[in-house]
Design an enzyme around this catalytic site. Sequence first.
Site, PDB file in Angstrom:
ATOM      1  N   TYR A  32       0.866  -1.185   0.000  1.00 37.45           N
ATOM      2  CA  TYR A  32       0.000   0.000   0.000  1.00 37.45           C
ATOM      3  C   TYR A  32       0.901   1.234   0.000  1.00 37.45           C
ATOM      4  O   TYR A  32       1.939   1.257  -0.630  1.00 37.45           O
ATOM      5  CB  TYR A  32      -0.976  -0.069   1.174  1.00 37.45           C
ATOM      6  CG  TYR A  32      -2.146   0.860   1.008  1.00 37.45           C
ATOM      7  CD1 TYR A  32      -2.910   0.865  -0.164  1.00 37.45           C
ATOM      8  CD2 TYR A  32      -2.493   1.757   2.011  1.00 37.45           C
ATOM      9  CE1 TYR A  32      -3.972   1.719  -0.334  1.00 37.45           C
ATOM     10  CE2 TYR A  32      -3.572   2.609   1.858  1.00 37.45           C
ATOM     11  CZ  TYR A  32      -4.300   2.598   0.685  1.00 37.45           C
ATOM     12  OH  TYR A  32      -5.358   3.452   0.522  1.00 37.45           O
TER      13      TYR A  32
ATOM     14  N   LYS B 248     -20.625 -20.293  -9.541  1.00 37.18           N
ATOM     15  CA  LYS B 248     -19.924 -20.259 -10.831  1.00 37.18           C
ATOM     16  C   LYS B 248     -18.486 -19.784 -10.628  1.00 37.18           C
ATOM     17  O   LYS B 248     -17.545 -20.345 -11.208  1.00 37.18           O
ATOM     18  CB  LYS B 248     -20.672 -19.317 -11.773  1.00 37.18           C
ATOM     19  CG  LYS B 248     -20.265 -19.421 -13.237  1.00 37.18           C
ATOM     20  CD  LYS B 248     -20.637 -20.797 -13.777  1.00 37.18           C
ATOM     21  CE  LYS B 248     -20.364 -20.909 -15.267  1.00 37.18           C
ATOM     22  NZ  LYS B 248     -21.444 -20.359 -16.088  1.00 37.18           N
TER      23      LYS B 248
END
Length: 394
Positions: free
Chosen positions: A49, A104
């Site tokens: 970060y 899925k």
Amino acid sequence: MSQAVRDIPLSGSRIDLSDEEIFAAHLGGKLSVALNAALDTERALSIAYTPGVAQVSRAIAADHTLAARYTWASRMVAVVSDGTSVLGLGDIGPAASLPVMEGKSALFKAFADLDSIPIVLDTKDTDEIVETLVRLRPTFGAVNLEDISAPRCFEIERRLIEALDCPVMHDDQHGTAIVVLAALMGAAKVVKREMASLRVVVSGAGAAGVACAKILMAAGVNDITLLDSHGIVHKGRESLNAYKTEMAELSNPRGLTGGIAEALEGADVFLGLSAGVVPADLIASMAPDSIVFALSNPDPEIDPDEAGRYAAVVATGRSDFPNQINNVLAFPGVFRGALDAGARRITERMKVAAAEAIFSVVEDDLAADRIVPSVLDPRVSPAVAQAVASASGG
């Protein structure tokens, strides 16, 4: 929570699952985000970060192609639905469709090691769906459209293919079509027939039916008759939408009219993709050594055992009968291959290559009750991915 027991088919048998077990497995959803590296030191945080990430962002701002290397976008599949045509449940809305889209995404990870994001959209407006995905394009590298009702699904897919510079596929159409083609290759070899010689009847002119008819034509099947709820789709029939009008021009070379009885008489293959019921006497009217793919779920168009009295090969969409035609044989490898190759489109050639790859896995062990591999066969997805990547020209 209810303790009702449900009879669930799995791997050729049936097992009992309680509601408690089912809901417990879905508690909190089936997906999570995992880290590629631990963030357990100040140095690690500074790299992942601020301030380190700013260097990567500056580099991408100067050269957008670097996003493919330094973000997850190029390997990320968006699994997108509006919840209008979910499994056998129909129009249940986006919130209720989310567990299916999560499933899925889980299959993408398990079978092709691809990350994906389930995205359910609270709109049925085609323009809004297309615009939303165009605006989200920097986030993903491919789009798997899922459970969107026909005929809107055709328009949404077409427009997204035109608008986006990445692979787009509506799996209800093309995943089904790929596996059907692979299964028909196997069945034709079992009954010692050439694909080009087959007379095929497709019952159901929705998303899957149209896609199956088109891929079979691309594979050399010349005689296909398509039916909808009003009978045979043919030239001159009134009240056909644009997609059925196109199919009327491409199919039914013998100019048949009427209904399923007229279509099936003397036919070699029945492909069921509707909720209709087909009497046994109509299967009996088909040609010798016929092939029956009764794919409606949970109830096939004809009982497979009854169909087997007349047909040489029978397949369903269910896991408790032989020859399960299941999209999971296709879509993980198709997207993996397209992304591996850096393809911008999933072409008809790539779809046919995927079907041929699925067939190749089982070719040496073909039998009337084994025309496609098991959905758990670990050879399938790598074979499909390699074939799709090669067919892409990448």
